[in-house]
Write a protein that holds these residues in place. Sequence first.
Motif, PDB file in Angstrom:
ATOM      1  N   PRO A   1       0.835  -1.209   0.000  1.00  0.00           N
ATOM      2  CA  PRO A   1       0.000   0.000   0.000  1.00  0.00           C
ATOM      3  C   PRO A   1       0.871   1.262   0.000  1.00  0.00           C
ATOM      4  N   LYS A   2       0.360   2.296  -0.659  1.00  0.00           N
ATOM      5  CA  LYS A   2       1.045   3.592  -0.651  1.00  0.00           C
ATOM      6  C   LYS A   2       0.397   4.506   0.368  1.00  0.00           C
ATOM      7  N   PRO A   3       1.147   5.398   1.009  1.00  0.00           N
ATOM      8  CA  PRO A   3       2.593   5.579   0.852  1.00  0.00           C
ATOM      9  C   PRO A   3       3.385   4.400   1.421  1.00  0.00           C
ATOM     10  N   ILE A   4       4.417   4.011   0.689  1.00  0.00           N
ATOM     11  CA  ILE A   4       5.210   2.839   1.065  1.00  0.00           C
ATOM     12  C   ILE A   4       6.286   3.247   2.060  1.00  0.00           C
ATOM     13  N   THR A   5       6.386   2.499   3.137  1.00  0.00           N
ATOM     14  CA  THR A   5       7.429   2.772   4.120  1.00  0.00           C
ATOM     15  C   THR A   5       8.688   1.973   3.795  1.00  0.00           C
ATOM     16  N   ARG A   6       9.803   2.488   4.253  1.00  0.00           N
ATOM     17  CA  ARG A   6      11.098   1.863   3.984  1.00  0.00           C
ATOM     18  C   ARG A   6      11.158   0.450   4.546  1.00  0.00           C
ATOM     19  N   ASP A   7      10.783   0.298   5.823  1.00  0.00           N
ATOM     20  CA  ASP A   7      10.906  -1.002   6.478  1.00  0.00           C
ATOM     21  C   ASP A   7      10.035  -2.058   5.804  1.00  0.00           C
ATOM     22  N   LEU A   8       8.833  -1.664   5.403  1.00  0.00           N
ATOM     23  CA  LEU A   8       7.930  -2.630   4.775  1.00  0.00           C
ATOM     24  C   LEU A   8       8.454  -3.080   3.417  1.00  0.00           C
ATOM     25  N   MET A   9       8.962  -2.142   2.621  1.00  0.00           N
ATOM     26  CA  MET A   9       9.484  -2.512   1.308  1.00  0.00           C
ATOM     27  C   MET A   9      10.685  -3.442   1.446  1.00  0.00           C
ATOM     28  N   ILE A  10      11.603  -3.110   2.344  1.00  0.00           N
ATOM     29  CA  ILE A  10      12.784  -3.945   2.530  1.00  0.00           C
ATOM     30  C   ILE A  10      12.385  -5.340   3.001  1.00  0.00           C
TER      31      ILE A  10
END
Length: 230
Positions: free
Chosen positions: A154-163
């Motif tokens: 989901p957007k906005p995408i957080t750094r921790d979630l994407m990694i």
Amino acid sequence: MNDRGGGGNVMLNVPTSADVSRRQSLTVIKKLKQSLIFVIDEDEQVQENAHKWLETIHNIQIITFNTYKVALDYICGTECNVELILCDAGLEDDIYSYPMGDGDLLPQGLALLDELNSDIYKEIAKDINVVLMGRISPPNMAKAINEGCYDFLPKPITRDLMIKKVSTILLNAAQKKKTLKLLERAQKYKSLLANMRKTKTTLSSASPSMNSSKKRPSFSTSKNEIPLSA
């Protein structure tokens, strides 16, 4: 191509138009040996964040595209090792909805999945995981899952979630490849063992006939021979 460091990772932005720089990009991609992540989003900030956040993951190359159509050209035109596609899902009523053969409009994410499941791309893209980014309605989410979508961001995408998402996907993909290699090696060993047993059985069944065909030496006492005394 812009080399940002970070464990040898490269962020390559592919132009939309079929110009000289696009052909040069294709040449560069063909030479890449590491695992590839395609990021498809018109938002340059999303592209920039994807590279900045994922640069800590070693042995990957990040290639960004503005539209999925251009990305498909590169999937089909190169023998590259694409592990993952992060694609903007698109909105049902925005300008990035794409008409399909039956006249229906599909948002970009579903259009990408539909193309990857077509006869042209199905074999090439069988090992590619797709994650859709952004807002997506429940009906289209169900369609995406049925079409083989791996996960959603989901957007906005957080750094921790994407990694976390990307790391998990790459790890699972690596384990899957390792398992397939082990199964392939086990199958080869099983076939070799079966052939050895078959050869051994064939030789064993042939041994009695070979022995019977050999002439045994005969010993006879002629009249002129003097028998040995005890």
